[in-house]
Design an enzyme around this catalytic site. Structure first.
Site, PDB file in Angstrom:
ATOM      1  N   TRP A 103       0.899  -1.174  -0.002  1.00 16.58           N
ATOM      2  CA  TRP A 103      -0.146   0.019  -0.036  1.00 16.58           C
ATOM      3  C   TRP A 103       1.008   1.173   0.082  1.00 16.58           C
ATOM      4  O   TRP A 103       1.753   1.127   0.811  1.00 16.58           O
ATOM      5  CB  TRP A 103      -0.953  -0.146   1.364  1.00 16.58           C
ATOM      6  CG  TRP A 103      -1.789   1.242   1.453  1.00 16.58           C
ATOM      7  CD1 TRP A 103      -2.534   1.787   0.449  1.00 16.58           C
ATOM      8  CD2 TRP A 103      -1.921   1.997   2.454  1.00 16.58           C
ATOM      9  NE1 TRP A 103      -3.355   2.681   0.963  1.00 16.58           N
ATOM     10  CE2 TRP A 103      -3.053   2.877   2.447  1.00 16.58           C
ATOM     11  CE3 TRP A 103      -1.527   1.727   4.106  1.00 16.58           C
ATOM     12  CZ2 TRP A 103      -3.291   3.793   3.578  1.00 16.58           C
ATOM     13  CZ3 TRP A 103      -2.055   2.773   4.944  1.00 16.58           C
ATOM     14  CH2 TRP A 103      -2.850   3.600   4.761  1.00 16.58           C
ATOM     15  N   ASP A 119      -1.036  -6.095   9.202  1.00 22.05           N
ATOM     16  CA  ASP A 119      -2.006  -5.038   8.912  1.00 22.05           C
ATOM     17  C   ASP A 119      -3.219  -5.645   8.266  1.00 22.05           C
ATOM     18  O   ASP A 119      -3.234  -6.445   7.498  1.00 22.05           O
ATOM     19  CB  ASP A 119      -1.466  -4.158   7.751  1.00 22.05           C
ATOM     20  CG  ASP A 119      -2.063  -2.959   7.481  1.00 22.05           C
ATOM     21  OD1 ASP A 119      -3.388  -2.747   7.954  1.00 22.05           O
ATOM     22  OD2 ASP A 119      -1.840  -2.283   6.403  1.00 22.05           O
ATOM     23  N   LYS A 169     -13.005   0.039   5.922  1.00 19.30           N
ATOM     24  CA  LYS A 169     -13.881  -0.806   4.765  1.00 19.30           C
ATOM     25  C   LYS A 169     -14.882  -1.632   5.302  1.00 19.30           C
ATOM     26  O   LYS A 169     -16.012  -1.502   4.794  1.00 19.30           O
ATOM     27  CB  LYS A 169     -12.592  -1.583   4.029  1.00 19.30           C
ATOM     28  CG  LYS A 169     -11.253  -0.848   3.583  1.00 19.30           C
ATOM     29  CD  LYS A 169     -11.349   0.158   2.644  1.00 19.30           C
ATOM     30  CE  LYS A 169     -10.301   1.171   2.657  1.00 19.30           C
ATOM     31  NZ  LYS A 169      -9.287   0.981   2.195  1.00 19.30           N
TER      32      LYS A 169
HETATM   33  C1  PLP Z   1      -3.366  -2.023   3.637  1.00 19.49           C
HETATM   34  C2  PLP Z   1      -4.038  -0.841   3.964  1.00 19.49           C
HETATM   35  N1  PLP Z   1      -3.695  -0.585   5.382  1.00 19.49           N
HETATM   36  C3  PLP Z   1      -3.899   0.408   6.076  1.00 19.49           C
HETATM   37  C4  PLP Z   1      -5.143   1.117   5.551  1.00 19.49           C
HETATM   38  C5  PLP Z   1      -5.586   2.303   6.305  1.00 19.49           C
HETATM   39  O1  PLP Z   1      -6.775   2.728   6.427  1.00 19.49           O
HETATM   40  P1  PLP Z   1      -7.488   3.667   7.234  1.00 19.49           P
HETATM   41  O2  PLP Z   1      -8.226   4.434   5.822  1.00 19.49           O
HETATM   42  O3  PLP Z   1      -8.503   3.200   8.156  1.00 19.49           O
HETATM   43  O4  PLP Z   1      -6.524   4.519   7.822  1.00 19.49           O
HETATM   44  C6  PLP Z   1      -5.459   0.982   4.151  1.00 19.49           C
HETATM   45  C7  PLP Z   1      -6.257   1.874   3.365  1.00 19.49           C
HETATM   46  O5  PLP Z   1      -6.524   1.822   2.347  1.00 19.49           O
HETATM   47  C8  PLP Z   1      -5.016  -0.221   3.663  1.00 19.49           C
HETATM   48  O6  PLP Z   1      -5.181  -0.441   2.247  1.00 19.49           O
END
Ligand code: PLP
Length: 398
Positions: free
Chosen positions: A130, A211, A246
């Site tokens: 990411w 994660d 999500k």
């Molecule tokens: C792999 C991954 N980790 C963490 C996050 C972080 O999400 P948040 O929007 O809750 O900060 C995302 C969001 O797209 C993600 O894809």
């Protein structure tokens, strides 16, 4: 002071959405975004969240601060979700959970905590990962390195190369692993591959940081946590960053959690005392609304069941769109095999579309895809799927 300063580069993915918004083409399709969209192209508020918010509105009597680590009931709800309610980790009190502003907040707080006690540690992320991971951990002071993960030839995990790298990582380092629905590739480890990774973590002693941003988007809320269960059963130290952006659709409410798993209740209490000092100087205490709504759902059998049903609908819609894309391209005589897209999980797919094709689709068909070919399958709907398949087929024939 700003006269001498160059502007910072725009965020690549958010920049794409800006360009999409400005595009006047009525047929435009955004496959670049990182949010779930339903069959009408909307990012809905889940019905269970509406019900929980209604209850919250009726019963909330104060807007006083939450504790630094959030409401203990929320923390317990998170632990039951990620470990299972019967987990020994919960029974033995070996884990502590702080309510964080989203998964991003959890990663950053965890990063700062690790940096404080492991100042020379490197942090390892999958290649690719990411887009924000490297920035978050670099901002927490880490040198960030890559371990091999994705193999473009097989569209699967480059497992031998990954294992060879994990075997060489120092016991002082931290390794970030995506629990499920790997972003951006959609390619996950199998249960046996997780066993192997866990063996290496135990043997080498590096710290796993899991994660967990898409629980429920892969195979199911419970099925998706097998890796976390395996790590919990191993009795080692590790971290879990949960995001409810999500799976509860709580994007703007910034709802997540950092869970620190240790080897005893006493250690867990020590960890909690330190994580609180980090939260205190960052944002002091968490935003409450999203967490309270999620907490109501997790504590109410009927609402929880409704939530699981809504997550299942999301999951099934994405799976249906994966199949529609693969079938649609095959039906248009595209000879490249895209069947791997069906095997991938979660919202994203590394489609294998070249940067040239991605650029052509944007310029000529107003179809927006991130450079590198990552597609958000949730951007596909019954009304745009034919247009997208026609356009990709045409781009590939050129
Ligand atoms: C792999 C991954 N980790 C963490 C996050 C972080 O999400 P948040 O929007 O809750 O900060 C995302 C969001 O797209 C993600 O894809």
């Amino acid at each position: 002071m700003w006269k001498e300063i160059e502007p910072a580069p725009a965020d690549a993915i958010l920049g794409l959405t800006e360009a999409f918004k400005k595009d006047n083409n009525p047929k435009k399709v955004n496959l670049g975004v990182g949010v779930y969209e339903d069959g009408q192209g909307k990012t809905p508020v889940l019905k269970c969240i509406k019900a929980a918010e209604k209850r919250l509105l009726e019963t909330q009597t104060t807007k006083g601060y939450l504790p630094i680590s959030g409401d203990p009931e929320y923390s317990l709800g998170v632990q039951e979700l990620i470990f299972g309610a019967e987990s020994d980790v919960i029974r033995e009190g070996r884990a502590v959970t702080v309510h964080s502003p989203g998964g991003t907040g959890a990663l950053r707080v965890g990063g700062e905590l690790l940096k404080k006690f492991k100042p020379n540690a490197k942090l390892w992320v999958s290649s690719p990962t990411w887009a924000n991971h490297k920035g978050i951990f670099a901002a927490a002071g880490f040198a960030v390195e890559d371990y091999p993960y994705y193999c473009p030839e097989t569209h699967g995990v480059a497992f031998d190369a990954m294992v060879a790298c994990l075997e060489k990582i120092s016991p002082d380092d931290v390794v970030l692993l995506h629990v499920c629905c790997h972003n951006p590739t959609g390619v996950d480890l199998s249960a046996t591959q997780w066993d192997r990774v866990l063996d290496i973590a135990v043997k080498k002693g590096w710290i796993p940081f899991l994660d967990f941003a898409y629980q429920g988007f892969g195979e199911g809320v419970e099925a998706d946590r097998i890796a976390v269960e395996k790590f919990a059963a191993a009795g080692i130290d590790f971290y879990v960053a949960s995001s409810f952006s999500k799976n509860f659709g709580l994007y703007c409410e910034r709802t997540g959690a950092l869970t620190i798993v240790t080897t005893s209740k006493e250690e867990a209490e020590t960890a909690m005392s330190h994580v609180k000092t980090i939260v205190r100087v960052n944002y002091s205490n968490p935003p409450s609304h999203g967490g309270l709504a999620a907490q109501i759902i997790l504590q109410d059998e009927a609402l929880k069941e409704q939530w699981m049903g809504e997550v299942a609908e999301i999951r099934e819609r994405i799976k249906a769109m994966r199949k529609a894309l693969v079938d649609g391209l095959a039906a248009r005589g595209v000879d490249q095999d895209f069947s791997f897209i069906i095997e991938q999980r979660g919202m994203f797919s590394f489609s294998g579309l070249s940067d040239e094709v991605v650029a052509w689709l944007r310029e000529n068909r107003a179809i927006y895809i991130v450079k590198g070919g990552r597609i958000n399958l949730a951007g596909l709907t019954p009304s745009n799927i034919d247009y997208v398949c026609d356009s990709i087929a045409e781009a590939l024939k050129r």
